[in-house]
Scaffold this active site. Structure first.
Site, PDB file in Angstrom:
ATOM      1  CB  SER A   9      -0.933   0.014   1.220  1.00  0.00           C
ATOM      2  OG  SER A   9      -0.166   0.004   2.402  1.00  0.00           O
ATOM      3  CB  CYS A  10       4.381   1.826   0.518  1.00  0.00           C
ATOM      4  SG  CYS A  10       5.689   3.033   0.451  1.00  0.00           S
ATOM      5  CB  SER A  11       1.908   6.184  -2.765  1.00  0.00           C
ATOM      6  OG  SER A  11       2.316   7.084  -1.771  1.00  0.00           O
ATOM      7  CB  CYS A  13       6.886   1.083  -2.051  1.00  0.00           C
ATOM      8  SG  CYS A  13       7.285   1.118  -0.292  1.00  0.00           S
TER       9      CYS A  13
END
Length: 151
Positions: A9-11, A13
């Site tokens: 869910s890490c943008s 990343c």
């Protein structure tokens, strides 16, 4: 090989992975929720961190608030075990290659992962004209590929 520690869910990343793919930089992804982080992973991060755990841990994480933890009072091994048990406390992404590490995504700083010789070629080409860095990277990579296939 570059290793990038991510979560789905890490943008930041996703931005980092897209940048690496755009610049054709091979990497190994380690999803913190799907593959267990190891003590040696943490040791590698700490070897490259200027400020130790402060560089890699997000004390704003929900778990820190819920458990009212004080990382300054924890021993190194306790903190490592805590991270292994709760990988979501790590800042993301964390990218490591040899002695180079970047925490989070930054357009300018991520360029350290472009091989030095290629950066030198690009900088030299860009200094002589007004050029787009990504286009110049692609041009230089294509030139290197042509040289390899003709040799």
């Amino acid at each position: 090989m570059l290793t990038i520690y991510t979560t789905p869910s890490c943008s930041s990343c996703r931005k980092a992975k897209k940048w690496l793919e755009d610049y054709k930089i091979p990497y190994q992804e380690k999803n913190l929720f799907n593959s267990r982080i190891t003590e040696s992973d943490i040791d590698m991060m700490l070897e490259n961190a200027e400020n130790g755990f402060d560089d890699i841990i997000s004390t704003r994480s929900k778990i820190f608030k819920e458990e009212n933890l004080d990382i300054d009072s924890m021993r190194t091994n306790e903190l490592k075990r805590f991270i292994i048990k709760n990988p979501s406390v790590l800042k993301r992404p964390i990218m490591i290659q040899d002695e180079k590490m970047q925490v989070g995504y930054n357009d300018d700083e991520i360029r350290i992962f472009i091989p030095r010789r290629l950066r030198e070629l690009i900088d030299c080409s860009c200094a002589q004209s007004d050029c787009d860095y990504q286009s110049e990277v692609e041009k230089q990579i294509d030139g290197l590929r042509r040289n390899l296939t003709t040799s």
